[in-house]
Design a protein around this motif. Structure first.
Motif, PDB file in Angstrom:
ATOM      1  N   ALA A  19      36.286  67.727 -44.865  1.00 20.64           N
ATOM      2  CA  ALA A  19      35.135  68.358 -45.511  1.00 20.64           C
ATOM      3  C   ALA A  19      34.671  69.570 -44.711  1.00 20.64           C
ATOM      4  O   ALA A  19      34.312  70.614 -45.274  1.00 20.64           O
ATOM      5  CB  ALA A  19      34.002  67.350 -45.652  1.00 20.64           C
ATOM      6  N   ALA A  20      34.684  69.449 -43.376  1.00 20.14           N
ATOM      7  CA  ALA A  20      34.259  70.560 -42.527  1.00 20.14           C
ATOM      8  C   ALA A  20      35.109  71.798 -42.754  1.00 20.14           C
ATOM      9  O   ALA A  20      34.605  72.928 -42.790  1.00 20.14           O
ATOM     10  CB  ALA A  20      34.327  70.147 -41.062  1.00 20.14           C
ATOM     11  N   LEU A  21      36.400  71.596 -42.928  1.00 21.91           N
ATOM     12  CA  LEU A  21      37.317  72.719 -43.052  1.00 21.91           C
ATOM     13  C   LEU A  21      37.339  73.336 -44.444  1.00 21.91           C
ATOM     14  O   LEU A  21      37.858  74.442 -44.621  1.00 21.91           O
ATOM     15  CB  LEU A  21      38.728  72.277 -42.664  1.00 21.91           C
ATOM     16  N   ALA A  70      45.221  72.563 -33.384  1.00 23.54           N
ATOM     17  CA  ALA A  70      44.024  72.131 -34.106  1.00 23.54           C
ATOM     18  C   ALA A  70      42.941  73.203 -34.064  1.00 23.54           C
ATOM     19  O   ALA A  70      42.197  73.397 -35.037  1.00 23.54           O
ATOM     20  CB  ALA A  70      43.500  70.820 -33.527  1.00 23.54           C
ATOM     21  N   VAL A  71      42.832  73.909 -32.947  1.00 22.48           N
ATOM     22  CA  VAL A  71      41.904  75.037 -32.873  1.00 22.48           C
ATOM     23  C   VAL A  71      42.257  76.077 -33.933  1.00 22.48           C
ATOM     24  O   VAL A  71      41.384  76.584 -34.648  1.00 22.48           O
ATOM     25  CB  VAL A  71      41.925  75.681 -31.472  1.00 22.48           C
ATOM     26  N   GLU A  72      43.535  76.382 -34.041  1.00 15.67           N
ATOM     27  CA  GLU A  72      43.956  77.396 -35.010  1.00 15.67           C
ATOM     28  C   GLU A  72      43.694  76.953 -36.443  1.00 15.67           C
ATOM     29  O   GLU A  72      43.306  77.756 -37.297  1.00 15.67           O
ATOM     30  CB  GLU A  72      45.437  77.722 -34.810  1.00 15.67           C
ATOM     31  N   ILE A  73      43.900  75.671 -36.725  1.00 17.06           N
ATOM     32  CA  ILE A  73      43.589  75.173 -38.071  1.00 17.06           C
ATOM     33  C   ILE A  73      42.107  75.366 -38.372  1.00 17.06           C
ATOM     34  O   ILE A  73      41.727  75.871 -39.433  1.00 17.06           O
ATOM     35  CB  ILE A  73      43.976  73.682 -38.206  1.00 17.06           C
ATOM     36  N   ALA A  74      41.264  74.972 -37.422  1.00 17.14           N
ATOM     37  CA  ALA A  74      39.821  75.095 -37.632  1.00 17.14           C
ATOM     38  C   ALA A  74      39.417  76.558 -37.752  1.00 17.14           C
ATOM     39  O   ALA A  74      38.610  76.932 -38.615  1.00 17.14           O
ATOM     40  CB  ALA A  74      39.072  74.432 -36.486  1.00 17.14           C
ATOM     41  N   ARG A  75      39.966  77.399 -36.901  1.00 16.92           N
ATOM     42  CA  ARG A  75      39.604  78.818 -36.907  1.00 16.92           C
ATOM     43  C   ARG A  75      39.984  79.485 -38.216  1.00 16.92           C
ATOM     44  O   ARG A  75      39.208  80.250 -38.795  1.00 16.92           O
ATOM     45  CB  ARG A  75      40.270  79.521 -35.724  1.00 16.92           C
ATOM     46  N   ARG A  76      41.170  79.203 -38.697  1.00 17.63           N
ATOM     47  CA  ARG A  76      41.639  79.859 -39.914  1.00 17.63           C
ATOM     48  C   ARG A  76      40.979  79.287 -41.164  1.00 17.63           C
ATOM     49  O   ARG A  76      40.668  80.028 -42.105  1.00 17.63           O
ATOM     50  CB  ARG A  76      43.156  79.734 -40.006  1.00 17.63           C
ATOM     51  N   ALA A  77      40.747  77.965 -41.174  1.00 21.20           N
ATOM     52  CA  ALA A  77      40.170  77.341 -42.368  1.00 21.20           C
ATOM     53  C   ALA A  77      38.675  77.610 -42.493  1.00 21.20           C
ATOM     54  O   ALA A  77      38.148  77.675 -43.604  1.00 21.20           O
ATOM     55  CB  ALA A  77      40.430  75.835 -42.347  1.00 21.20           C
ATOM     56  N   SER A  78      38.004  77.759 -41.358  1.00 24.92           N
ATOM     57  CA  SER A  78      36.543  77.927 -41.410  1.00 24.92           C
ATOM     58  C   SER A  78      36.124  79.308 -40.930  1.00 24.92           C
ATOM     59  O   SER A  78      35.090  79.460 -40.271  1.00 24.92           O
ATOM     60  CB  SER A  78      35.863  76.846 -40.572  1.00 24.92           C
TER      61      SER A  78
END
Length: 390
Positions: free
Chosen positions: A246-248, A268-276
């Motif tokens: 949900a956050a992403l 995981a940082v890159e996933i969060a950075r790109r998605a959010s």
């Protein structure tokens, strides 16, 4: 403290000018520029090597390095052996000063899970510091959290939110609670979210075993932040993505990230950075050992051992906060992840300020004169807070 009540102060009269070859502001400006300062505020701002007109007669200081807005840390438990949840006034001031000197010119002091009585005592210490301007609010991380995703929080102290307790803590805080983390799946949590939002408090979702649907429903009720994404929640799964999913994906939610090299892997940082993108907020989650020494500490009712700067529960079952700073996270974001400085500025100041309703955090006209000078490696050099070098 209502988000609606916090506004930038009026512009004053400039008494000096600072000039730098590169100034990156929250509004997207990036290049040579100058800032006219007075009364602790940015009175005027401009592009180019130097101001013109009446400003040329003012004292001028040339800064070596890149100037960015002061960082905003909305999730910080302490430093120098001090935990905000059990500190006296002098200790809380020392811990705040440590983070301010490291570039976090605006701080929301996090109080971890405790008994109601202990939390009221902590609020009694911290509320005057918020009213004085040393801190920008209090963050209650607990006690309304999930036992299953408790992290370092003592399960014996966790409980579901009751309206009477919520009201009592808000009253004890005298309007200084700015942020509350809550697990939305707990009985009464959605009603508590609505109550908190109605009182002008920002609600974060965290330390939760909720489903993605429950997280989206909490956002419907007014929650707008996710506490340290990936940590304190069920792992992201392709059939039930939980709070992390949900956050992403939910554009209503600002997404906290602890970028200390321990809490979240590079991928995981890159996933969060790109998605959010545009919603990411760097936080320290710094505990008492920050700036101090390895050893034994206590947080949220649990014993913590810090070795080589890594804080773990004494039983080794969970990380227990960080010993870093937002400034160190900015350096890592720029150097290791290749992120542009404008993006780093958004993640370290502008997005947090917007999500918390903190005005005046971007080096625009009328904003506070809070700035950080970064060296060519992206590391924090000099720090100015309210127009004064720290």
């Amino acid at each position: 403290m209502s988000r609606r009540d916090d506004a930038a102060g009026p512009r004053g009269t400039a008494d000096r000018v600072v000039v730098a070859d590169r100034i990156v502001t929250a509004t997207g400006a990036d290049g040579p520029g100058w800032l006219a300062l007075g009364d602790g505020l940015v009175v005027d701002v401009g592009d180019g090597p130097a101001p013109t007109g009446d400003l040329v007669r003012l004292p001028l200081e040339r800064l070596q390095g890149v100037v960015v807005p002061g960082f905003v840390d909305q999730h910080v438990h302490g430093a120098l052996g001090v935990d905000f949840g059990g500190a006296d006034e002098a200790g809380a001031r020392r811990a705040a000063a440590h983070h301010q000197r490291a570039g976090s010119t605006r701080l929301v002091a996090s109080v971890a899970t405790a008994s109601s009585e202990a939390t009221v005592r902590a609020l009694g210490v911290l509320a005057p510091l918020v009213e004085e301007g040393v801190l920008d609010g209090v963050h209650l991380e607990g006690p309304w959290l999930s036992v299953e995703r408790r992290g370092a929080h003592d399960p014996g102290l966790l409980r579901s939110p009751e309206p009477a307790e919520v009201e009592a803590l808000l009253e004890a805080a005298r309007g200084t609670v700015r942020l509350v983390t809550i697990a939305p799946e707990l009985p009464g949590a959605v009603d508590a979210i609505r109550l908190l939002v109605d009182r002008g408090v920002v609600v974060a979702l965290g330390h939760s075993d909720c489903t993605a649907a429950e997280a989206h429903a909490a956002a419907d009720a007014g929650a707008t932040v996710v506490t340290h994404v990936y940590n304190g929640m069920r792992p992201l799964h392709h059939r039930e993505p939980g709070l992390a999913g949900a956050a992403l994906t939910d554009d209503r939610l600002a997404v906290e990230l602890i970028l200390d090299g321990q809490h979240v892997s590079r991928d995981a940082v890159e996933i969060a950075r790109r998605a959010s993108s545009g919603r990411l907020v760097l936080v320290s989650d710094a505990m008492a050992a920050t700036g101090w020494s390895d050893g034994r500490y206590s947080i949220a009712g649990s014993e913590v051992v810090v070795e080589h700067g890594v804080a773990m529960l004494a039983d080794g079952s969970s990380l227990a906060g960080s010993t870093g700073t937002v400034g160190a996270g900015v350096t890592r974001l720029v150097r290791e992840h290749g992120v542009s400085l404008p993006e780093a500025v958004r993640a370290s100041s502008a997005t947090a300020a917007a999500s918390l309703g903190l005005a005046g955090a971007g080096l625009g006209r009328g904003d506070r004169a809070d700035l950080v000078v970064l060296d060519d490696q992206g590391r924090v050099g000099r720090v100015m807070r309210g127009g004064h070098w720290l």
